[in-house]
Design an enzyme around this catalytic site. Sequence first.
Site, PDB file in Angstrom:
ATOM      1  N   GLN A  84      52.160  48.806  33.656  1.00  0.00           N
ATOM      2  CA  GLN A  84      51.832  48.467  35.045  1.00  0.00           C
ATOM      3  C   GLN A  84      53.092  48.117  35.833  1.00  0.00           C
ATOM      4  OE1 GLN A  84      49.863  44.932  36.493  1.00  0.00           O
ATOM      5  NE2 GLN A  84      48.289  46.148  37.509  1.00  0.00           N
ATOM      6  N   TYR A  91      50.146  41.186  45.839  1.00  0.00           N
ATOM      7  CA  TYR A  91      51.562  41.440  45.571  1.00  0.00           C
ATOM      8  C   TYR A  91      52.104  42.446  46.593  1.00  0.00           C
ATOM      9  CZ  TYR A  91      50.509  38.556  41.591  1.00  0.00           C
ATOM     10  OH  TYR A  91      50.101  37.486  40.822  1.00  0.00           O
ATOM     11  N   ARG A 126      46.054  50.484  40.944  1.00  0.00           N
ATOM     12  CA  ARG A 126      45.093  49.374  40.971  1.00  0.00           C
ATOM     13  C   ARG A 126      45.039  48.767  42.363  1.00  0.00           C
ATOM     14  NH1 ARG A 126      44.044  43.718  37.815  1.00  0.00           N
ATOM     15  NH2 ARG A 126      42.141  44.450  36.828  1.00  0.00           N
ATOM     16  N   GLY A 170      39.484  41.860  30.811  1.00  0.00           N
ATOM     17  CA  GLY A 170      40.700  41.051  30.766  1.00  0.00           C
ATOM     18  C   GLY A 170      40.559  39.915  29.783  1.00  0.00           C
ATOM     19  N   ARG A 171      39.999  38.806  30.272  1.00  0.00           N
ATOM     20  CA  ARG A 171      39.864  37.629  29.401  1.00  0.00           C
ATOM     21  C   ARG A 171      39.159  37.934  28.084  1.00  0.00           C
ATOM     22  NH1 ARG A 171      38.950  34.149  34.822  1.00  0.00           N
ATOM     23  NH2 ARG A 171      38.199  36.226  35.383  1.00  0.00           N
TER      24      ARG A 171
HETATM   25  C1  PHB Z   1      49.289  36.330  37.488  1.00  0.00           C
HETATM   26  O1  PHB Z   1      50.353  36.356  36.885  1.00  0.00           O
HETATM   27  O2  PHB Z   1      48.654  35.306  37.685  1.00  0.00           O
HETATM   28  C2  PHB Z   1      48.753  37.601  37.973  1.00  0.00           C
HETATM   29  C3  PHB Z   1      49.506  38.746  37.835  1.00  0.00           C
HETATM   30  C4  PHB Z   1      49.032  39.944  38.288  1.00  0.00           C
HETATM   31  C5  PHB Z   1      47.792  39.977  38.890  1.00  0.00           C
HETATM   32  C6  PHB Z   1      47.028  38.855  39.024  1.00  0.00           C
HETATM   33  C7  PHB Z   1      47.513  37.667  38.559  1.00  0.00           C
HETATM   34  O3  PHB Z   1      47.327  41.130  39.358  1.00  0.00           O
END
Ligand code: PHB
Length: 371
Positions: free
Chosen positions: A101, A187, A235, A325-326
């Site tokens: 990514q 971001y 994304r 994810g989690r």
């Molecule tokens: C994070 O580091 O908290 C983080 C990084 C990338 C993301 C979301 C959260 O897309």
Amino acid sequence: MSRSPLLTPVRMGSLDLPNRVIMAPLTRQRSKQPGNVPYELNAAYYAQRANAGLIISEAVQISAEGQGYAWTPGIHSAEQIEGWRKVTQAVHDADGRIFLQLWHVGRISHPLLQPDGAAPVAPSAIQAKAECYVQEPDGSSHKAPTGMPRALKTEELPRIVADYAKATRNALDADFDGVEIHAANGYLLDQFLCSDSNQRTDAYGGSLENRVRLVLEVVDAVIDATGDSGRVGIRISPMGTFNGVDDADPRETFSHLLRELNSRGLAYVHVNRPDWVGGVYEGFDSLLETLRELYDGRMIIAGGMTAESGGQAIEDGLADMVAFGRPYIANPDLVQRIKTRTEWNEINPSTLYGGAEEGYTDYPTMDQSAT
Ligand code: PHB
């Protein structure tokens, strides 16, 4: 009981995936210091999760300027490329597939994380209402409000685009199967997309076409660098407000972006639900349906998904693949657990960021729990 739709194979761009379970990109802040270099521990973590149809790596800074948190890995130095080779080798040895990514945090940073203590860069000089994670010169670390950014000059933007292309070449050099462009979650690229953070008056701000311009330039440069659009994903997080972004009309912004992406032949578009960190976002599901209808290629949905909701999303035609994810942090053998309908391990939130093996490579598989 019938087999979960998550477990059927799928063609995605230039890759054949054995299942539709995707490991989502996850910040873990565990690269080797100094230099933010991936190493054997990271290789072991990813290899444990090679059962995924596709692993998307944690967000990886494309340049020193692209960093917003302590100890996140980069893909801009020779050591980092060498380190990532250990990761891709381990994943491929375990029969997995892995994309890197590509990440530039923009204004979600701090002078303590920037080369020569400079201000972070952004579309406009507007401070985010958000936090980053800094490291002091004495080595101590803590959360801090993000710094006041400076607005990128128009003539600097080709350099930013070139940094994405260079990082893509570096990722291929490190044997990644492809790359995902991070245009989500507040971001840099999302800061350009969203009207609140982009107050520019040049060709990269103001109108819809202008706000989307940098993202499309990055997409085209990254496709060019790979020579194969089927190895490039992107994304996005329509309606998302994480990291203090806000867009006046996400339906318009992201519909336009996806229409433009239709002609690019990407491997996939990866949509992160805005409620992945909580909160209520009315109208998101209807927006997702609209985006799905107008986008011609493969789509991944992510954010708080379960085996049930993920399987349903595929059955309903809302997505082709589902990212976890989690659950993937806590369950290295997630695909096996979905197959056998076995309960999932709980995550330990205190070991998410930083540290070493604990809460990283020591979550038990089903077999390990049984013994
Ligand atoms: C994070 O580091 O908290 C983080 C990084 C990338 C993301 C979301 C959260 O897309």
